[in-house]
Design a protein around this motif. Structure first.
Motif, PDB file in Angstrom:
ATOM      1  N   ASN A  37      33.736  -6.198  -9.171  1.00  0.00           N
ATOM      2  CA  ASN A  37      33.342  -7.427  -8.482  1.00  0.00           C
ATOM      3  C   ASN A  37      33.953  -8.667  -9.148  1.00  0.00           C
ATOM      4  N   HIS A  38      34.183  -8.634 -10.470  1.00  0.00           N
ATOM      5  CA  HIS A  38      35.020  -9.617 -11.146  1.00  0.00           C
ATOM      6  C   HIS A  38      35.653  -8.919 -12.342  1.00  0.00           C
TER       7      HIS A  38
ATOM      8  N   VAL B 122      37.091  -8.390  -6.793  1.00  0.00           N
ATOM      9  CA  VAL B 122      36.638  -9.098  -5.598  1.00  0.00           C
ATOM     10  C   VAL B 122      36.645 -10.610  -5.868  1.00  0.00           C
TER      11      VAL B 122
ATOM     12  N   LEU C  38      41.137 -12.356  -0.944  1.00  0.00           N
ATOM     13  CA  LEU C  38      40.586 -11.135  -0.364  1.00  0.00           C
ATOM     14  C   LEU C  38      41.637 -10.384   0.450  1.00  0.00           C
TER      15      LEU C  38
ATOM     16  N   THR D  93      42.900  -6.642  -0.391  1.00  0.00           N
ATOM     17  CA  THR D  93      42.831  -5.585   0.626  1.00  0.00           C
ATOM     18  C   THR D  93      44.147  -4.816   0.687  1.00  0.00           C
TER      19      THR D  93
ATOM     20  N   ILE E 229      35.049   0.940  -5.129  1.00  0.00           N
ATOM     21  CA  ILE E 229      34.916  -0.415  -5.662  1.00  0.00           C
ATOM     22  C   ILE E 229      33.632  -0.443  -6.470  1.00  0.00           C
TER      23      ILE E 229
ATOM     24  N   ALA F 176      30.705  -2.425  -8.187  1.00  0.00           N
ATOM     25  CA  ALA F 176      29.986  -3.695  -8.144  1.00  0.00           C
ATOM     26  C   ALA F 176      28.977  -3.751  -9.281  1.00  0.00           C
TER      27      ALA F 176
ATOM     28  N   LEU G 105      30.192  -8.852  -0.670  1.00  0.00           N
ATOM     29  CA  LEU G 105      31.646  -9.035  -0.631  1.00  0.00           C
ATOM     30  C   LEU G 105      32.381  -7.718  -0.857  1.00  0.00           C
ATOM     31  N   ALA G 106      31.853  -6.902  -1.757  1.00  0.00           N
ATOM     32  CA  ALA G 106      32.486  -5.603  -2.002  1.00  0.00           C
ATOM     33  C   ALA G 106      32.421  -4.728  -0.759  1.00  0.00           C
TER      34      ALA G 106
ATOM     35  N   LEU H 201      34.953  -6.004   1.736  1.00  0.00           N
ATOM     36  CA  LEU H 201      36.304  -5.649   1.307  1.00  0.00           C
ATOM     37  C   LEU H 201      36.605  -4.189   1.616  1.00  0.00           C
TER      38      LEU H 201
END
Length: 298
Positions: A191-192, A210, A225, A229, A240, A242, A250-251, A254
């Motif tokens: 996520n970051h 993300v 984003l 992608t 992904i 998170a 957001l994840a 995506l």
């Protein structure tokens, strides 16, 4: 008789001199709960360890109460992560340091990495590599022994050695767990940007994040984003990851935009979990994350 009474009175006075206030333990204040758990394993009962950050909190954004600020000012030692992680608490730590309170930035004890997204800034998320945590443990033990009055240095060192041995076992277990992940799947989207140290130590590629930043306080643009992608499709990403303390929205968006069968897997990356979460200690957190990453990528 008089002599006996005088002796008894002197004994009472002597006991009063050893009152709870006089015998109070020194206080070590720690900013994050991950460092707090590590510090408690080193310090044991030699000092009171006060942890400011609650379970499931975000170290980038959490704040403290007036009472906690007072604990910082009165501490015998402050241990913080450093590297700009605790953005909402740093001013309090700096003020206490300016007033003469001893401080230790754990980042000063480890070999740092720069963020993989190219900003050039130092990545503060060193705890994803147990070997670097061992370096921090040594620094914590040295700082407590040298700067906190009244502790038994021999006990501190023995506890630090015992915990370092557990960290060595953790590192071996993580390496064994990750060994089953195919090379084509050893790709991380988070996520970051939080897994740079883990990726370097255990042989993963960080494809992106993300939020293309080292802090959760940033926000991605539409271009960010869209670019991620495309990177996900090109790399064949299958999961992904998170953070459990952050929303997954957001994840999930995506993953849907990529148009592939991509799992969104929650991890404990920046905060310990509550009791019963399976991530209530640093060792538990890392074992849990290792299992979830391995399951998702195999």
């Amino acid at each position: 008789m008089v002599a006996g009474t005088l002796a008894a009175a002197l004994a009472v006075l002597a006991l009063a001199g050893c009152s709870p206030a006089a015998a109070a333990k020194p206080t070590v204040v720690v900013t994050t709960n991950i460092l707090g758990d590590i510090t408690r394993n080193v310090v044991g009962d030699q000092a009171e360890v006060v942890v400011l950050m609650e379970a499931n909190a975000d170290p980038h954004s959490f704040g403290i109460s007036a009472q906690q600020a007072a604990r910082i000012e009165a501490a015998d030692l402050i241990i913080h992560n450093g590297g700009g992680l605790e953005e909402g608490v740093l001013n309090h730590v700096e003020a206490a340091a300016a007033a003469g309170v001893p401080t230790l930035a754990a980042m000063d004890a480890v070999e740092p990495l720069a963020f993989s997204h190219g900003s050039g800034a130092q990545d503060p998320h060193f705890w994803t590599d147990p070997a670097r945590v061992s370096q921090a443990v040594a620094a914590i033990a040295d700082s407590v022994e040298g700067r906190v009055a009244g502790v038994d240095a021999g006990v501190i060192q023995a506890q630090a050695d015992a915990y370092t041995a557990e960290l060595t076992e953790l590192e071996a277990a993580m390496e064994a767990g990750f060994a089953g992940i195919p090379a084509a799947h050893r790709k991380l989207i988070t996520n970051h940007h939080v897994f740079g140290y883990l990726a370097q130590r255990f042989g993963f590629d960080v494809i992106g994040a993300v939020i293309p930043s080292g802090t959760t306080l940033a926000s991605p643009s539409s271009a960010d984003l869209n670019g991620l992608t495309g990177a996900i499709r090109d790399a064949g990403v299958v999961a992904i990851f998170a953070d459990s303390s952050q929303p997954e929205r957001l994840a999930q968006v995506l993953a849907a935009e990529a148009g592939m069968d991509i799992a969104v897997v929650p991890l404990f990356t920046e905060s310990l979990g509550a009791d019963g979460s399976g991530a209530q200690t640093y060792l538990d957190m890392m074992r849990s994350n290792t299992q979830r990453i391995t399951d998702a990528l195999t």
